[in-house]
Design an enzyme around this catalytic site. Structure first.
Site, PDB file in Angstrom:
ATOM      1  N   ASP A 289       0.814  -1.217   0.000  1.00 18.66           N
ATOM      2  CA  ASP A 289       0.000   0.000   0.000  1.00 18.66           C
ATOM      3  C   ASP A 289       0.853   1.275   0.000  1.00 18.66           C
ATOM      4  O   ASP A 289       2.027   1.258   0.384  1.00 18.66           O
ATOM      5  CB  ASP A 289      -0.898   0.045   1.237  1.00 18.66           C
ATOM      6  CG  ASP A 289      -2.034  -0.957   1.178  1.00 18.66           C
ATOM      7  OD1 ASP A 289      -2.023  -1.821   0.279  1.00 18.66           O
ATOM      8  OD2 ASP A 289      -2.931  -0.887   2.047  1.00 18.66           O
ATOM      9  N   HIS A 434       3.613  -2.301   3.071  1.00 16.24           N
ATOM     10  CA  HIS A 434       3.673  -0.951   2.499  1.00 16.24           C
ATOM     11  C   HIS A 434       5.017  -0.756   1.803  1.00 16.24           C
ATOM     12  O   HIS A 434       6.060  -0.942   2.431  1.00 16.24           O
ATOM     13  CB  HIS A 434       3.496   0.109   3.591  1.00 16.24           C
ATOM     14  CG  HIS A 434       2.195   0.008   4.324  1.00 16.24           C
ATOM     15  ND1 HIS A 434       1.966  -0.926   5.321  1.00 16.24           N
ATOM     16  CD2 HIS A 434       1.047   0.717   4.189  1.00 16.24           C
ATOM     17  CE1 HIS A 434       0.721  -0.791   5.769  1.00 16.24           C
ATOM     18  NE2 HIS A 434       0.149   0.200   5.111  1.00 16.24           N
TER      19      HIS A 434
END
Length: 479
Positions: A289, A434
């Site tokens: 992400d 992430h």
């Protein structure tokens, strides 16, 4: 030998200094506690962008009482940077003042939020329109407040441009632009019925207060929430074709700035179909992400290539805008790209119109950069409301959450990330990571080696859903 003369302080002065220092220390301590600063996670990063002369500064901060995420643009010129930084600082100061006032109501998961993002419209290599959006949630209700501010800059002449630098306007010009704005608003069915005629007239008749930008063949006006319409309309944006304003623009403008009058066509692209999976296989989907990131994403891509692994990247529109080449590299490497909103706000606290803008604008930017429209959506923080479900259903982008949180955002430690994944992984898992943290890139080689040794195969989220014959909007967590 000369003896150093001792300075004798009056007792009353010593006492005053100690008392004053104590009061100052207590005051600072109280302020820190009120702001939740006894448990702070803060990160500041400055990196070059895809735009010549512009760097992007990203500052994030998490405390007990609030979450802060600020994106800012930095140039090499003080005259440009100072007014922009002053506005950003003012937004943060107002936000923290409201947080301090309402601290007692901020408990548990109910944290205040300040999210400042910037959209950049490039006119040429030294002319840019920077459109900032400050989105705040404090204690004043479920929905947040959005404030828009634009800065149009010339990095060659080191100045911020005024409307008079690009346009000659008088009463007749303003009246004509008023009629164009009204016609454009009629096309916005979700906005037009909420517009207040009197407020619109008042706003347009004050050109010095216009929030405007130029880019991609259009002159855009921005209106804050409640400025010209009821709150249900949210912030309002009106795009006016530059050819409609040709007679008002400065004569040398088009030649000097190389302005085009038509919108650019969107690139086209199509992802190759994936082979079907063996129902008896042992699969997991790795997801990343908040990217793309100019330093971390290349490291992630390199490791994935070494292990012949495909993953799913849920990208932010603002990141794609600043690093389009990196987004393109992710797509070219055969990875799946999902939408993670334009600027990472808590969508559960936003109106339908605000949610729609976050999702659709991000989707457009991803398509512009990669040539393909994202077919999956992951809401920031996993937070959603009925508006999120409605818009994602309209866009045919299923909501994808996760079943294994690597907690890389929290630990920032490669060993801790690998330990968390190993503890919770199972066949069918969707793993949350992430590609903005260097520690995540550090963790990836060991993670892939270990999971492959256990017999896991790595697939995209879409492949995993097809294996389970999942249909509909979701949300999907998987195993």
């Amino acid at each position: 030998m000369n003896k150093r003369k001792k300075t004798r302080w009056p007792v009353w002065l010593v006492g005053f200094i100690v008392l004053a220092g104590g009061i100052l220390g207590i005051n600072l301590m109280v302020q820190n506690v009120l702001a939740g600063n006894h448990s702070v996670t803060e990160n500041v990063e400055v990196s070059p962008s895809a735009y010549p002369g512009l760097n992007i500064e990203t500052r994030t901060k998490k405390t007990k009482h609030y979450i802060l995420s600020i994106s800012n643009v930095l140039t090499n010129n003080k005259e440009i940077n100072t007014p922009i930084q002053t506005w950003v600082n003012d937004q943060e100061k107002k936000f923290l003042t409201q947080v301090k006032t309402g601290t007692k109501t901020l408990q548990g998961d109910h944290r205040a939020e300040l999210n400042i993002t910037v959209d950049t419209n490039k006119i040429n290599d030294h002319l840019y329109s920077l459109v900032f959006t400050s989105y705040q949630i404090t204690t004043g209700g479920a929905n947040g407040q959005s404030i828009i501010k634009s800065f149009n800059i010339d990095t060659a002449e080191n100045k911020i441009l005024n409307l008079s630098d690009i346009m000659t306007y008088d009463k007749a010009t303003v009246n004509h632009i008023m009629s164009i704005v009204k016609e454009e608003l009629k096309k916005q069915k979700n906005v037009h019925s909420y517009v207040f005629e009197a407020e619109l007239q008042k706003s347009i008749k004050n050109p010095s207060g216009w929030k405007w930008s130029i880019g991609n063949g259009v002159f855009t006006l921005y209106f804050n929430k409640y400025e010209i319409a009821a709150g249900a309309a949210g912030t309002v944006q009106v795009n006016i074709p530059l050819k409609s304003l040709h007679s008002y623009l400065k004569k040398d403008l088009t030649k000097k700035w190389n302005i085009t009058y038509e919108n650019n066509d969107e690139p086209k692209g199509k992802r190759p179909t994936q082979p079907p999976l063996d129902p008896k296989g042992k699969y997991v989907a790795l997801t990343f992400d908040d990217g793309p990131h100019p330093k971390v994403t290349p490291r992630v891509l390199k490791t994935l290539k070494e292990y012949n692994t495909k993953a799913t990247f849920f990208m932010l529109g603002v990141q794609v805008e600043y690093y389009p080449d990196m987004a393109k590299k992710v797509a070219k490497a055969g990875h799946e790209i999902g939408n993670h909103s334009k600027s990472h706000p808590n969508l559960a606290n936003m109106s339908l119109s605000e949610v729609r803008k976050q999702i659709i604008e991000s989707s457009h930017r991803i398509k512009d950069a990669t040539g393909e429209k994202p077919t999956l959506f992951r809401p920031p923080y996993g937070a959603m409301n009925e508006s999120v479900k409605k818009v994602t259903k309209e866009q045919k982008t299923p909501i994808i959450l996760w079943s294994v949180d690597s907690l890389d955002w929290k630990s920032r430690n490669a060993q801790a990330v690998n330990k968390e994944v190993a503890k919770n992984i199972r066949s069918g898992s969707i793993v949350l990571m992430h590609d903005i943290h260097a520690s995540t890139a550090d963790a990836l080689p060991h993670m892939l080696k270990s999971l492959k040794k256990q017999g896991y195969q790595f697939v995209t989220v879409s492949q995993l859903l097809s294996l389970n014959k999942s249909t509909g909007n979701g949300p999907y967590y998987n195993q």
